[in-house]
Structures are given as C-alpha cells and as structure tokens.
Design an enzyme around this catalytic site. Sequence first.
Site: not given
Length: 309
Positions: A194, A125
């Site tokens: 996250d 990512c």
Amino acid sequence: MDEKIVEIAEGIKSMEIRGAGRIARVAALALKYFAEDFSGTEEDFLKEIERVKEYLISTRPTAVSLKNAVYFVINRMRGENLEELRKSVIRSAEEFIKRSKEALKIIGKYGSGRIPEEATILTHCNSSAALATIIQAHRDGKRIKVFNTETRPWFQGHITAKTLAKEGIDVTMIVDSAVRYFMREVDIVVVGADTIASNGAVINKIGTSQIALAAHEARVPFIVCAETYKFSPETVIGKLVKIEERDPREIADPKDFPEVKFRNPVFDATPPEYVDAIVTEIGVISPYLAYEIIKEVMNFGAEGKKNRY
Ligand code: RUB
C-alpha cells in the site's frame, strides 16, 4: 459534491473498491469526472478541486497510492483559462490510469523473472501487482503452486484464490495463522504494498510482517510487487504512515462480547531487512533504494520540492 465523486469516495471507504492500485486509479477517475462535469467560474473550479482533493484523500489513510494519484493530476494542472485547466486535469487523470495499468504489466514480466521454474509461492491478501507476477510466471510456463491466505477479517484472499483458479493455477487457501506451518513448503513469498516508506519499510495488509518474519526464519525469499506510486514522499520529511484501524464489527459483533475490547488495524509495516526485493515498473530494486525512487522518480527530496510526483 458531484454525485459520481461521492459514489467513488464512498466506494473506497466501504471497501467496495479496494486495493492500493485500484483506489489510486478511481481517485484519478473521480478528478476526471469532476473536470468533465464542472460548470462555474475558473475561480470556483480551483477552489472546488481542492475540496475534491481533500475529500478523496480522506477516504483511506494508509495507501499513499491514492494521495500520489491525486497529486499526479493536481500538480500537472496548467492553463490560462477554465477550459485549459479542465483539459489538463482530464489529460493527467487519463495518463495516470494508463501508466498505472502499464506498470502492472511490466511488474508482471520483471516479477516472473524472480520466480523459479518450479515453485510454491505464498501470497497474502489480494494484490493486483503480486497477482500480475504470479499469473505471468504461470503464463511463462513455470510450474507453480500457490498458497494463499484467506486474509481476515475481509477475506480478500477469496478473490485471490478465485482469480488464480480461473487462470488454471494450482491454488490452496489457508487460514492466516497457518502461514508458518506451511512455510517449509514455500519457495518464495510474493505480496503487494500500500505504501513504501523512504527507509524501505513496506506497509501492506495486516499480517504481512508476520509472514515476512516466518519467511526470514525459514530463509524463504520475500518479494514485494509495487508500482513506483506506492512510494511515500512524505516519509522523507519524517511523516509516519498512518495505519488505518477499521470498525471492530468487521471482526465480530461487539454485542456478543460485552466485556471485550476489539482492535482492528488493517495494515502493518514490514522492515526492509525482511524484504529481499521490490519489483517496480522501473526495475527490481533493494528496499534500501526507496529514497532514490522517491527523489528521482517522484521528484521529491528532503528539501521538500513542491512537485511531489
Ligand atoms: C489491500 C492490500 C494489497 C495492497 C496492494 O488492502 O493490502 O496487498 O493494496 O494491492 P485492502 P495492489 O483490501 O484493505 O485495500 O497491488 O492491487 O495495489
């Protein structure tokens, strides 16, 4: 709702603004704009800021960074009158943004320490915290090469590849499903987060847990770079991290597949046993110390103290 706040919230929803750290900083910025632009009574201010808080938090459900940023500002709101309340919101929002940026620099330094002098790194990512580590390692003179996943369905890996190439780092982009194929060439995996739960589970971009499994199988160290505001206080009191499922059209046009169902979860949870270390701005820790971070740094215990962060 104030136009600037709507623009930020819509930007987060549509992923024009993305990445857990970035969305946290812009959420703090939205509260700052709110306090700067507000005109009305003190009572309205207190009511309205609650609405703004809920609105910002609703934009993306998984990254706790966003919620923590909003609570950081709201919990520090003090004042005898409207002017003082406004000023305290502006001050805390600025402080959050400053701390968040400083944290990235420190993570880069600590994280670089974990990278061997010569190493092939795999990342997934597009994480500013993981990139801070990789870029710092390169600046520290380490001879590194990077494999980066393209990261379906949003291709955040394209940003990562471009950022690393711009730094002069040797980078090779691969499809997500090629991770295990290349794992034998990898010395260390570096990803972001996250949310980190109180049991040390790391919630990050979908596919992270598969990468962790492949790394574990190949005995390749797997490290997570995350600011302390990525830890989730609510998980201490049993709340589960909600995994965002986005529109299937991000994968393919369902009209082209009339009989086919689609699912598009965009994050997954990597259990702590596959995580060798978490690099935070207050040090490199074991994932099993997550509860301590939540309790000591975020001032939130199982007894449910009001001040979450
Ligand atoms: C981004 C993603 C990143 C983390 C950490 O997902 O999963 O790895 O947010 O990023 P999305 P950072 O693109 O869906 O927001 O280290 O920049 O906070």
